[in-house]
Structure formats: C-alpha cells, structure tokens
Motif scaffolding. Structure first.
Motif, PDB file in Angstrom:
ATOM      1  N   GLY A  55       7.393  12.163 -10.084  1.00 13.20           N
ATOM      2  CA  GLY A  55       6.006  12.613  -9.974  1.00 13.20           C
ATOM      3  C   GLY A  55       5.904  13.935  -9.225  1.00 13.20           C
ATOM      4  O   GLY A  55       6.893  14.497  -8.745  1.00 13.20           O
ATOM      5  N   GLY A  56       4.695  14.435  -9.118  1.00 11.48           N
ATOM      6  CA  GLY A  56       4.500  15.704  -8.421  1.00 11.48           C
ATOM      7  C   GLY A  56       5.023  16.868  -9.233  1.00 11.48           C
ATOM      8  O   GLY A  56       5.515  16.717 -10.355  1.00 11.48           O
TER       9      GLY A  56
ATOM     10  N   ASP B 132       0.830  -1.207   0.000  1.00  8.48           N
ATOM     11  CA  ASP B 132       0.000   0.000   0.000  1.00  8.48           C
ATOM     12  C   ASP B 132       0.863   1.254   0.000  1.00  8.48           C
ATOM     13  O   ASP B 132       1.959   1.283   0.583  1.00  8.48           O
ATOM     14  N   GLU B 133       0.337   2.291  -0.649  1.00  7.29           N
ATOM     15  CA  GLU B 133       1.025   3.580  -0.635  1.00  7.29           C
ATOM     16  C   GLU B 133       0.754   4.281   0.687  1.00  7.29           C
ATOM     17  O   GLU B 133      -0.291   4.096   1.309  1.00  7.29           O
ATOM     18  N   LYS B 134       1.742   5.078   1.126  1.00  8.14           N
ATOM     19  CA  LYS B 134       1.633   5.793   2.399  1.00  8.14           C
ATOM     20  C   LYS B 134       1.049   7.182   2.174  1.00  8.14           C
ATOM     21  O   LYS B 134       1.338   7.833   1.160  1.00  8.14           O
ATOM     22  N   SER B 135       0.293   7.627   3.139  1.00 10.04           N
ATOM     23  CA  SER B 135      -0.215   9.000   3.094  1.00 10.04           C
ATOM     24  C   SER B 135       0.960   9.981   3.180  1.00 10.04           C
ATOM     25  O   SER B 135       1.849   9.828   4.027  1.00 10.04           O
ATOM     26  N   GLY B 136       0.984  10.956   2.285  1.00  7.14           N
ATOM     27  CA  GLY B 136       2.033  11.974   2.310  1.00  7.14           C
ATOM     28  C   GLY B 136       3.322  11.578   1.624  1.00  7.14           C
ATOM     29  O   GLY B 136       4.280  12.361   1.597  1.00  7.14           O
ATOM     30  N   VAL B 137       3.379  10.360   1.082  1.00  7.87           N
ATOM     31  CA  VAL B 137       4.566   9.884   0.358  1.00  7.87           C
ATOM     32  C   VAL B 137       4.149   9.508  -1.063  1.00  7.87           C
ATOM     33  O   VAL B 137       3.188   8.760  -1.245  1.00  7.87           O
ATOM     34  N   LEU B 138       4.864  10.025  -2.058  1.00  3.89           N
ATOM     35  CA  LEU B 138       4.520   9.742  -3.449  1.00  3.89           C
ATOM     36  C   LEU B 138       5.241   8.483  -3.924  1.00  3.89           C
ATOM     37  O   LEU B 138       6.456   8.368  -3.766  1.00  3.89           O
ATOM     38  N   ARG B 139       4.518   7.552  -4.501  1.00  7.28           N
ATOM     39  CA  ARG B 139       5.088   6.316  -5.022  1.00  7.28           C
ATOM     40  C   ARG B 139       5.676   6.554  -6.418  1.00  7.28           C
ATOM     41  O   ARG B 139       5.004   7.040  -7.322  1.00  7.28           O
TER      42      ARG B 139
END
Length: 213
Positions: free
Chosen positions: A176-177, A140-147
C-alpha cells in the motif's frame, strides 16, 4: 478455529520442490548466491508475486522449520521486526507483525493466520508452512502504520541430501501507499537473498539461543 488452509494448498507447495510451476507469465527476476527468484506481474495491483528456489547449505530442514516458526527468536535476528507476537484476537488465534520501513516511509503491519505441517511423502520428510492475511480486521490499526491487507506466503523445506535444506518460497504482499517501483524491485532483489542469509545464520545459532532461554 480452523485456519482454512487446504490439503491441496500444502500439496501444491511441496510439489514445487520437485517441479517448479512457472508457466503463465513467470519470469526469472534474479539469480544470486544459489538462489533463483521468479516473478509474476499482478495486473490488479500493479505489483509482482514471487517464487524463490534455493538451498540453505549449512542448516537441516527440521531446524529451519523450527527457526521459521519461532517468533520470539526472530525478534533477535531479524532487524526489520518492530513488533511480532501471536495472540487471541477476538476469539481467533493470529499473528501480529509490524515491519520497520526506511525513513520517510511509514511502517507496515500485518495480522495473519499461519499453519505448519510436517509431512511424510513416500519416505521423504517435508516441512510446509502456509500464511495469509486475515480477511477480518482482528485488531485496530495504528496511527502512522499502514495495514497490509493482501499478504500470502508458502514455504516448503526438505533435506538437500547433505547437511543443508532445499527451500521453495512463494509470496505476495501489497504494502500500500506510494512506494516507488524501483524500491519495491530493489527490496525483492536484495531482501530475499539477505533474509535467507540471515536465516541461515539464525539456524546456526539456534542451539545456543535455546540453551540461554
């Protein structure tokens, strides 16, 4: 579980030690500390892919390969590592890596596959390590961290004929971002030589680290 790296990919990496493949739009980006960095514009992402050629003058190739593979040790010498470990994700062995980004940018993380081969080529010993992001979402991806979902890296190393290591590195990642172009360029221009300098120091300190484990 096969890591899906082909013999051709391994061959392509080590052959660049002999004949750099720089046709098709590659341009010299910067040269510093005996390291040459070339880049190739990727129209789809608007980012650059990089190739690096250089020598680590005080570290043998076998040790360089061991240091590069040692994830636990990297957490000691790479100040940008937030988390780094290898584990079984949904039945697949992969590496999780979270990278610290400067404020106010969000950290990035990677889930990727990696394979090392120690090759014997006409009397030469060559170490090749390939890595690429997993095509599946293994954790799962973490909140506040871009995969980072588009990442690849290949490294080839052999003796420089003295006490050092001749190195070829090819990499691309799409962080990204909304990262300003100047920051991406600055990171490539300063980060790669900085990483190689840190890695050379890490190689020189590896024996002491192993004794203390």
């Amino acid at each position: 579980m096969s890591l899906q790296f082909t013999d051709a990919e391994f061959d392509g990496a080590w052959k660049e030690l002999d004949e750099p493949q720089l046709d098709g739009g590659w341009e010299l980006f910067t040269e510093t500390m005996g390291v040459k960095i070339y880049r190739l514009y990727d129209k789809d992402s608007g980012l650059y892919e990089y190739k690096v050629f250089g020598v680590l003058s005080s570290c043998c190739a076998a040790r360089c390969a061991d240091v590069y593979m040692d994830l636990t040790y990297r957490k000691h010498w790479d100040k940008y590592v937030k988390e780094l470990y290898e584990k079984d994700f949904s039945g697949q062995n992969a590496i999780y890596w979270e990278v610290k980004y400067p404020f106010p940018l969000s950290n990035r993380d990677y889930v990727y596959m990696r394979e090392r081969r120690d090759l014997a080529v006409e009397g030469r010993k060559i170490w090749v390590i390939l890595a690429r992001s997993s095509s599946e979402s293994l954790c799962d991806e973490k909140s506040g961290v871009l995969r980072v979902k588009d990442y690849k890296q290949s490294v080839a190393m052999e003796s420089d004929g003295a006490n050092g290591t001749k190195v070829f590195l090819n990499y691309f990642d799409n962080p990204g971002g909304n990262i300003p172009t100047w920051l991406v360029n600055w990171a490539a221009k300063t980060g790669v030589p900085g990483f190689l300098t840190d890695m050379q120091k890490a190689c020189n300190n590896y024996s002491d680290y192993c004794l203390k484990k």
